[in-house]
Design an enzyme around this catalytic site. Sequence first.
Site, PDB file in Angstrom:
ATOM      1  CD1 TRP A  74      -1.506   2.360   2.008  1.00 20.14           C
ATOM      2  CD2 TRP A  74      -3.028   1.395   0.714  1.00 20.14           C
ATOM      3  NE1 TRP A  74      -2.534   3.237   1.838  1.00 20.14           N
ATOM      4  CE2 TRP A  74      -3.472   2.680   1.054  1.00 20.14           C
ATOM      5  CE3 TRP A  74      -3.824   0.600  -0.096  1.00 20.14           C
ATOM      6  CZ2 TRP A  74      -4.689   3.190   0.600  1.00 20.14           C
ATOM      7  CZ3 TRP A  74      -5.037   1.105  -0.539  1.00 20.14           C
ATOM      8  CH2 TRP A  74      -5.452   2.379  -0.189  1.00 20.14           C
ATOM      9  CG  ASN A 100       3.039  -2.646   7.290  1.00 17.66           C
ATOM     10  OD1 ASN A 100       2.780  -1.596   6.704  1.00 17.66           O
ATOM     11  ND2 ASN A 100       2.205  -3.207   8.151  1.00 17.66           N
ATOM     12  CD  GLU A 480     -19.498  11.005   7.352  1.00 19.93           C
ATOM     13  OE1 GLU A 480     -19.907  11.511   6.285  1.00 19.93           O
ATOM     14  OE2 GLU A 480     -19.088   9.841   7.402  1.00 19.93           O
ATOM     15  CE  LYS A 602     -14.073   3.017   0.576  1.00 21.75           C
ATOM     16  NZ  LYS A 602     -14.705   3.719   1.706  1.00 21.75           N
TER      17      LYS A 602
HETATM   18  C1  AGP Z   1     -19.186   7.788   2.148  1.00 21.57           C
HETATM   19  O1  AGP Z   1     -19.405   6.865   3.185  1.00 21.57           O
HETATM   20  C2  AGP Z   1     -19.515   7.237   0.778  1.00 21.57           C
HETATM   21  N1  AGP Z   1     -18.830   6.030   0.545  1.00 21.57           N
HETATM   22  C3  AGP Z   1     -19.346   8.285  -0.319  1.00 21.57           C
HETATM   23  O2  AGP Z   1     -20.099   9.414   0.028  1.00 21.57           O
HETATM   24  C4  AGP Z   1     -17.900   8.742  -0.580  1.00 21.57           C
HETATM   25  O3  AGP Z   1     -17.436   9.534   0.497  1.00 21.57           O
HETATM   26  C5  AGP Z   1     -17.906   9.594  -1.852  1.00 21.57           C
HETATM   27  O4  AGP Z   1     -18.335   8.791  -2.930  1.00 21.57           O
HETATM   28  C6  AGP Z   1     -16.534  10.187  -2.191  1.00 21.57           C
HETATM   29  O5  AGP Z   1     -15.615   9.144  -2.426  1.00 21.57           O
HETATM   30  P1  AGP Z   1     -14.045   9.520  -2.486  1.00 21.57           P
HETATM   31  O6  AGP Z   1     -13.682  10.052  -1.155  1.00 21.57           O
HETATM   32  O7  AGP Z   1     -13.379   8.233  -2.832  1.00 21.57           O
HETATM   33  O8  AGP Z   1     -13.871  10.560  -3.560  1.00 21.57           O
END
Ligand code: AGP
Length: 607
Positions: A74, A100, A480, A602
Site C-alpha cells: 500500500w 510495513n 456525516e 466504494k
Molecule cells: C461515504 O461513506 C460514501 N462512501 C461516499 O459518500 C464517498 O465519500 C464519496 O463517494 C466520495 O468518495 P471519495 O472520497 O473516494 O472521492
Amino acid sequence: MCGIVAYIGNKPALPILIKGLRRLEYRGYDSAGVALMCDRKIERLRSVGKIENLEEKTKDSCLSGNIGIAHTRWATHGGVTEENAHPHFSTSGKLVIVHNGIIENYRELREKLKEKFEFKSETDTEVLVNLIESHYDGDLRLAVEKALLHVRGTYGLVAMHSDEPDKLVAARLGSPLVVGIDEDEFYIASDATPMLAYTKKVIFLEDGEVVEISNGKMETFNLKDESVTKCVEEIEWDDEQAEKQGYDHFMLKEIYDQPTVFEDAIRGRINMGDGTAHLGGLNMTDDEMRGIERIILIACGTASYAAMIGKYAFERLAGIPTEVDVASEFRYRDPIVNDKTLVFAISQSGETADTLAAVREAKRKGAFVRGVVNVVGSTIARETDGGSYIHAGPELAVASTKAYTNMVAIMTLYALQFGRLKRITPATGQRLIKALLEIPEKMNSILKQTDEIKKIAEKYKDSRDFMYLGRGINFPVALEGSLKLKEISYIHAEAYPAGEMKHGPIALLSPEFPVFALMTKNQLYEKTRSNIEEVRARDTKVILIANEGDENAKELADDVIYIPPTMELLEPLLNTIPLQIFAYHMAVLLEKDVDRPRNLAKSVTVE
Ligand code: AGP
C-alpha cells in the site's frame, strides 16, 4: 498499511507465500513481490497491481526453495511501480527485506548512506535495507538490531541474507507482526490470516522486539540483544474473521483503526518547537502560499463533509476565505478561479469521476490544484500538482470512516501551515499540536463505549426517520452522521443546522422522528442547548453527544453519549465516532450488508 508474509520450514515456500499474500490483499494491493532462498542465492519476483499478476509471473519462473519472504504494498513513499515494489535488495544483492511502516528519517539516512550504497527506488524501505547492510558483519540479527537503533518511524520487517541461508530475522515497531509455529516450521505475517490454514499457535511480537528463526528454532530479543521470553497463544478466529482482525465487518475494523491511522496521518508532519505543520507535498513556495486569496475545497459525499470542516480550519487559522463545493456542482457553475486560488481535491479513492472532472476544470482556469487523497498513485493524486496522502490505509467498507477522519486531520495541518505563515503565533500553533497529539487517546476512550452505543441503537432500530442536528463546526458532523445512517441502514435521515429547525423542519418532529444532536461545550453550546429544548418541547426523543461532566445533558435527552472535550476546531475528530458506531449497530440490528450496502460502490467512477 502493507501485508507481509514469510515462511521457513520443509515445504516449498512459494505456494504458501502466494496464498498468504491473497489473504492479506485487503491490506494493500498496489504491487506485490516474493523473494526465495534458492541454494544460497536469493531470487526475487515483483509485479505491479493485484497479487494475481505476481502469481502469473511466478508460473513462468523457476523459483524454488523452502525459505522466503513476500509483500503486498500500500504505497506510502514512492509511486506504484515495480521498482518501488517489495522485497527490496541491499546494494550487494545478498540481503533482502520486506517492510510495513513509515521510516520518518529515511531522507537523512539516505544522505549518509549514498556514498557507499546505490538506491534504485523512491522508497524508505530501500534505505532501511542498506542501513542494515551497513551494519552487517556476518550476523543478520545483530545487524538488524544495530540498524534499528538509528531509525525513527514504524516498521514491521522480515529479512534474509544469502550468507546465512537458513535464517529469517523479523522486527516490529508500530506495525504488527505475528509468528505462527507448527513444530519446526514457522510463518511470519502482518496478521494471523495467512497462517490459519497451517497453525493456530502464534506469538505476537511486541514493539522493540526482534525474532530470529533458524534450524527449526525461534528466539526473541530486544534491540539491546537481550533474550525475551514469549508465550504461545491460540488463535480462535476462522480465516474470514482473521482478515477482519476478528471484527465482524471491515467497517467496524476501520472505525477502530482511527486512532492508529490518525497518528500515521500526522506523523512527521508537525513541528512542536515552531508550532507549525509541514506537508512537503504542497509543492508551493512561501510567497505562492502568501499570495493565495481564496481556497476552494472540492469533494463528494463524506469527503465533502470533511471539506466543510476544513473550511472552518482554513478560515480560523489562516484567515483565507474558503468555500466548499460539491464536485458535481463545481464544474457546471462556471467557478471564478484564478492564479490566486488554491483548490484542494479531497478524495479517499482518488478516482471519483466528479472530483476528477472538477480538478481538470480548476486546472484549466489556472488555479493551484492539490490533492488530499488516500490511494497512492490514484488518478486524482497524479493529475493534481501536489498535495498529501492521508495514510488511512486501505478502506474497504463502502461507508467511509477512517479516511474521513484523516482528511480532517490533513486539512487541519494545512490550515496550520498556512496560518503560521500568515497570522497565528507559535504558541497558538503549539496549543493546536498539543490538542492533536491527545486525539488518539480520546478516540480510544470513545471506542470503549461501543456496547453502550449499541444499547441505544437497540432502542431506536425501528425508527423510520432520524434528524441529526449540530451547529457551527458540528453541522458537517451532523451531515456525516446522517449519511452514515442512511447509506448502511437505509433509514431516512436528515441533517440541519440546529438553529434552522424553527424555520420549518421542526414541523417534521414527533415521537416517531427522533433527533440525534451534538451539544459539546464550545462557543455555540448555549444556543444549541436552546435548540434542543425547542425540540424536546415537541415531545421528541433525543440522543445527545455531550462532553463528560455536562449535567445539563441528562435533562435534555433520553440518551446521552459522553465524550472527552477538545479544542472546538478538533471536535469533529471525536464527535463523529459515536455517530459512526451508532450507524454501524443500527445496520447490523437491521441485518443489512454493512460493508457492501445496496446501490453503492466504494469508488464512484461514473459522473
Ligand atoms: C461515504 O461513506 C460514501 N462512501 C461516499 O459518500 C464517498 O465519500 C464519496 O463517494 C466520495 O468518495 P471519495 O472520497 O473516494 O472521492
